[in-house]
Design a protein around this motif. Structure first.
Motif, PDB file in Angstrom:
ATOM      1  N   ILE A   9       0.807  -1.224   0.000  1.00  0.00           N
ATOM      2  CA  ILE A   9       0.000   0.000   0.000  1.00  0.00           C
ATOM      3  C   ILE A   9       0.837   1.269   0.000  1.00  0.00           C
ATOM      4  O   ILE A   9       0.303   2.360  -0.146  1.00  0.00           O
ATOM      5  N   VAL A 107       0.090   6.724   0.276  1.00  0.00           N
ATOM      6  CA  VAL A 107      -0.497   5.463   0.722  1.00  0.00           C
ATOM      7  C   VAL A 107      -1.779   5.213  -0.053  1.00  0.00           C
ATOM      8  O   VAL A 107      -2.626   6.105  -0.180  1.00  0.00           O
ATOM      9  N   ASN A 109      -4.197   2.903   0.619  1.00  0.00           N
ATOM     10  CA  ASN A 109      -5.345   2.601   1.465  1.00  0.00           C
ATOM     11  C   ASN A 109      -5.583   3.744   2.444  1.00  0.00           C
ATOM     12  O   ASN A 109      -4.779   3.997   3.337  1.00  0.00           O
ATOM     13  N   LYS A 111      -7.587   4.122   4.900  1.00  0.00           N
ATOM     14  CA  LYS A 111      -7.757   3.739   6.308  1.00  0.00           C
ATOM     15  C   LYS A 111      -6.421   3.460   7.000  1.00  0.00           C
ATOM     16  O   LYS A 111      -6.343   3.497   8.220  1.00  0.00           O
ATOM     17  N   LYS A 112      -5.399   3.155   6.228  1.00  0.00           N
ATOM     18  CA  LYS A 112      -4.110   2.790   6.821  1.00  0.00           C
ATOM     19  C   LYS A 112      -3.071   3.905   6.713  1.00  0.00           C
ATOM     20  O   LYS A 112      -1.900   3.690   6.978  1.00  0.00           O
ATOM     21  N   ARG A 113      -3.526   5.086   6.369  1.00  0.00           N
ATOM     22  CA  ARG A 113      -2.593   6.185   6.176  1.00  0.00           C
ATOM     23  C   ARG A 113      -1.852   6.541   7.471  1.00  0.00           C
ATOM     24  O   ARG A 113      -0.682   6.919   7.463  1.00  0.00           O
ATOM     25  N   LYS A 114      -2.540   6.390   8.604  1.00  0.00           N
ATOM     26  CA  LYS A 114      -1.913   6.727   9.886  1.00  0.00           C
ATOM     27  C   LYS A 114      -0.730   5.818  10.215  1.00  0.00           C
ATOM     28  O   LYS A 114       0.138   6.185  10.996  1.00  0.00           O
ATOM     29  N   LEU A 115      -0.725   4.618   9.641  1.00  0.00           N
ATOM     30  CA  LEU A 115       0.398   3.716   9.875  1.00  0.00           C
ATOM     31  C   LEU A 115       1.702   4.295   9.349  1.00  0.00           C
ATOM     32  O   LEU A 115       2.789   3.904   9.776  1.00  0.00           O
ATOM     33  N   GLU A 199       7.863   0.000   3.969  1.00  0.00           N
ATOM     34  CA  GLU A 199       6.538  -0.409   4.429  1.00  0.00           C
ATOM     35  C   GLU A 199       6.618  -1.301   5.657  1.00  0.00           C
ATOM     36  O   GLU A 199       5.680  -1.358   6.455  1.00  0.00           O
TER      37      GLU A 199
END
Length: 418
Positions: A9, A107, A109, A111-115, A199
């Motif tokens: 991602i 990113v 996705n 929803k996973k941007r905060k990762l 990643e």
């Protein structure tokens, strides 16, 4: 641009800008903006063999840096990885010619941007590896499995074995291969794309240090730190080596103040402080504050531990002056390498002072503060204190309940660092 996998991602681009707002990274226990200040002074506090290199540094505080703190408070330093180590990693991966080119991170996705909040929108590969990712953290099995896809022959087979659910060698492997550079040298056929690496690497986390100077001194703060060396890899710790290098050239560091968790109260009840090695730092802040406030004849007792009287007894002269001036009522020091009868630690001194500790902690409702290495010390100190309580008439269960009550009342407080 070559070398990108177009999997996962995370994407990296070298020829276009990003059009979305990146989430701000939230740092642990953040209680101020991130400041950047110069290290104005540096002094080595230890000497000789068989002791850690311990430094004192002074950080300049400008008028713009305004923060109310108390003895026991901490700051978090944002470290940088070793430059030589990072350059070698990028060269092995095949990115030597691209390390200083502007690149963009995004990113797929939402929803996973905060990762990936630890990654900047725009930077260079070299700066990202220096400032944003941890190249020393252990690899997860999922990462090893992914890396096997970019390896050949024996390397591929070994990585598939290590990443299997029933691997018997995984724990030993991550203990002995605890850096990205070590891994790449061991598995020379492994050439993963840079987005796969980024990643799967953890964020480079801030390192926590107790402020060793009184909050009454507004224009600077003092830290003490030891240079940590990993027993398996013989690599210096990321932040301690960064601080050592930066301090010796009077460079600047980035840091923020943390929410208080170990504040030492200026109070009339007896105060017992236990802090071997650099665990002394918050107690130096406390004692300096008492001294600046001209508070004499305080009921403060310090247990301090080091290896040798003449090699790593930190601030010996200052502590003895506090003792003579009445700022410190009692000083108990353990030299773990000087006794012919075996190693002597602060826990042994606590056992020897059982009656007086019981009087101050129980009968006078005193407070105990403990600061130091999380690995072994805290369990040993609690056991020594329970021994004091039991030795003065409490049953073991009663002693454990009493200590639990003191913890809830914030009369027994621990500050653990790794």
């Amino acid at each position: 641009m070559v070398f990108l996998s177009n999997e996962g991602i995370l994407r990296i681009s070298f020829n276009e800008s990003i059009k979305y707002d990146k989430p701000n990274r939230i740092y642990p226990f953040e209680n101020s903006p991130i400041y950047e200040s110069i290290i104005t002074d540096c002094a080595k506090l230890t000497k000789g063999d068989d002791v850690k290199d311990i430094y004192e540094i002074m950080i300049s505080l400008s008028e713009e840096i305004k923060h109310d703190s108390e003895p026991g408070d901490t700051i978090a330093i944002l470290p940088k990885n070793n430059e030589k180590e990072i350059d070698e990693i990028l060269e092995i991966l095949g990115y030597k010619d691209y390390v200083n080119d502007d690149c963009y991170f995004y990113v797929l996705n939402e929803k996973k941007r905060k990762l990936f909040a630890h990654l900047p929108l725009k930077s260079t590969l070299r700066n990202v590896f220096l400032e944003n990712v941890d190249v020393r953290s252990p690899f997860k099995k999922t990462f090893l499995k992914k890396l096997s896809d970019y390896s050949t022959s024996n390397d591929k087979k070994l990585l598939e074995d290590l990443s299997s659910p029933k691997s018997e060698n995984y724990l030993n492997f991550v203990e002995e291969n605890n850096s990205l550079l070590c891994f790449l040298k061991k598995f020379s056929s492994c050439k993963p794309p840079i987005d796969v690496i980024l990643e799967n690497l953890h964020p480079l986390q801030p390192r926590i240090y107790s402020i060793a100077s009184s909050p009454l001194i507004k224009n600077q703060l003092k830290l003490i730190f030891s240079v940590i060396i990993n027993e398996n890899s013989h690599l210096k710790g990321v932040c301690s080596s960064y601080l050592e290098k930066t301090a010796l050239i009077n460079g600047s560091i980035k840091f923020y103040f943390r929410k208080p968790s170990f504040r030492i109260q200026l109070q009339t009840n007896p105060v017992i402080m236990i802090g071997p090695g650099t665990g002394l730092a918050p107690f130096l802040s406390f004692l300096e504050t008492l001294n600046l406030k001209n508070i004499e004849n305080s009921d403060c007792w310090l247990f301090y531990g080091c290896r040798y009287n003449n090699r790593d007894f930190l601030y010996e002269a200052k502590l003895k002056k506090y003792l003579n001036d009445g700022v410190l009522k009692k000083l108990s020091v353990a030299f773990s390498r000087e006794s012919k009868k075996g190693k002597i630690y602060v826990t042994h001194l606590i056992g020897n002072e059982s009656d007086l500790i019981f009087n101050k902690f129980v009968e006078q409702n005193g407070s105990i503060y403990v600061c130091g290495d999380a690995k072994n010390m805290f369990k040993d100190v609690q056991e020594a204190l329970l021994g004091c309580l039991v030795g003065n008439g409490m049953g073991l269960e009663e002693a454990e309940r009493f200590l639990e009550g003191k913890i809830k009342e914030m009369k027994y407080i621990e500050d653990k660092w790794v």
